[in-house]
Design an enzyme around this catalytic site. Structure first.
Site, PDB file in Angstrom:
ATOM      1  N   GLU A 145      22.891  32.477  34.330  1.00 15.45           N
ATOM      2  CA  GLU A 145      23.458  33.235  33.197  1.00 15.45           C
ATOM      3  C   GLU A 145      23.035  34.704  33.204  1.00 15.45           C
ATOM      4  OE1 GLU A 145      20.955  31.194  33.012  1.00 15.45           O
ATOM      5  OE2 GLU A 145      19.416  32.074  31.710  1.00 15.45           O
ATOM      6  N   CYS A 165      15.893  26.402  33.815  1.00 17.75           N
ATOM      7  CA  CYS A 165      14.502  26.802  33.628  1.00 17.75           C
ATOM      8  C   CYS A 165      13.817  25.875  32.622  1.00 17.75           C
ATOM      9  CB  CYS A 165      14.426  28.281  33.238  1.00 17.75           C
ATOM     10  SG  CYS A 165      12.800  28.995  33.497  1.00 17.75           S
ATOM     11  N   HIS A 196      18.191  31.352  37.050  1.00 17.59           N
ATOM     12  CA  HIS A 196      18.997  31.669  35.861  1.00 17.59           C
ATOM     13  C   HIS A 196      20.377  32.214  36.222  1.00 17.59           C
ATOM     14  CE1 HIS A 196      15.881  31.360  32.703  1.00 17.59           C
ATOM     15  NE2 HIS A 196      15.036  31.675  33.680  1.00 17.59           N
TER      16      HIS A 196
END
Lengths: 232, 80
Positions: free
Chosen positions: A205, A86, A203
């Site tokens: 994560e 990002c 994302h």
């Protein structure tokens, strides 16, 4: 296995990244404040998402000149592995470690939703545990994620296997409806010429535990940490 | 003290959703003649102790290094 997660004023996905690498994947993680000048000898540098320096001027434009980034440049020149997610992807583009730029989303809205991405045929050592065509469900959260590069650059990226993933439908097909931010050629993630610098807008994560909705992000990050088998 | 203005524009061919949205709003307000709207940035700099002969060169360097992104933007220096 050491991962250095860079921290800028305005980073807001750093805790998620540290949790994913440390608690879920079992790596040793160091958070590195942007004013520091020691990367702490990492196997991977991870640049997290957020709004470094308030996204002022352009996303990633100011973070690029933080003291730690000189070390990142040198680390890349030595053959180090870097992943940016990002805002991290935007910073890598501003640093010209990756080609292109990220523009305001085509529908001019901040988009916060799960999307599907398809792994493309590639040579990057960071995605070797994934199969081309494999579809992952990973969230996006960005206002400026529309990937842009000139036609010649796009052709080169495709020709050299540097397009690592594209936005797609749940079945893996490419169409306008599955390309949330209007990225050219539906590009969601790319790497540099030697495949060691990797940037993506979604994302991973945030999707590393089933309790949080999906483990598809874990599959991806586990593949990225697969480089460590090589370097250790 | 010299004052310099810089205009930063998105390059032709770079999609400008912000300009498009403003254009649609103008048309909705009855300004049908608004055929295209492109939105850029205006930056005003005050330069202290700068050598007048070098102002343009220095501001050009500022634009190339930080203020504009050559992948997507063109810049124009006014004054200086």
């Amino acid at each position: 296995m050491r991962v250095s997660v860079l921290l800028f004023p305005g980073s807001n996905c750093d805790r998620d990244a540290i949790h994913a690498f440390e608690a879920v994947l079992g790596a040793e993680v160091n958070g590195i404040w942007h004013k520091e000048t020691d990367l702490k000898n990492p196997d991977l540098v991870f640049i997290p998402g957020g709004f470094s320096f308030g996204d002022y001027l352009r996303s990633g434009a100011i973070a690029r000149f933080s003291p730690i980034m000189e070390q990142v440049q040198a680390y890349v020149a030595r053959g180090g592995y870097v992943m940016g997610v990002c805002n991290g992807f935007q910073i890598l583009c501003e640093m010209q470690l990756l080609p292109g730029a990220l523009l305001t989303n085509k529908p001019i809205k901040f988009l916060c939703q799960d999307v599907f991405v398809r792994v493309e045929p590639n040579q990057s050592p960071m995605l070797q545990k994934l199969t081309p065509g494999q579809v992952l469900r990973i969230p996006i959260a960005h206002g400026m994620g529309q990937y842009f590069a000139d036609e010649a650059t796009l052709d080169r990226l495709e020709g050299e296997g540097q397009v690592l993933m594209r936005y797609c439908s749940a079945e893996g097909s490419l169409d306008e409806a599955s390309n949330p931010n209007g990225s050219l050629r539906s590009i969601a993630g790319i790497c540099n010429a030697d495949g060691r610098v990797f940037g993506m807008m979604p994302h991973p994560e945030r999707h590393v535990e089933a309790e949080l909705g999906s483990e598809d992000g874990l599959i991806l990050l586990d593949s990225v940490l697969g480089i460590l088998d090589r370097v250790n | 003290m010299s004052k310099v203005q810089v205009i930063i524009r998105l390059k032709n061919g770079v999609l400008d959703p912000q300009g498009k949205t403003a254009q649609h709003a103008l048309q909705a307000l009855g300004f049908q003649e608004a055929a295209q709207v492109r939105i850029g940035k205006f930056i005003e700099l005050e330069l202290d102790g700068a050598n007048p002969d070098q102002v343009n060169t220095r501001v050009r360097e500022m634009c190339e290094k930080l203020l504009a992104n050559p992948v997507i933007e063109d810049f124009e220096i006014l004054g200086g």
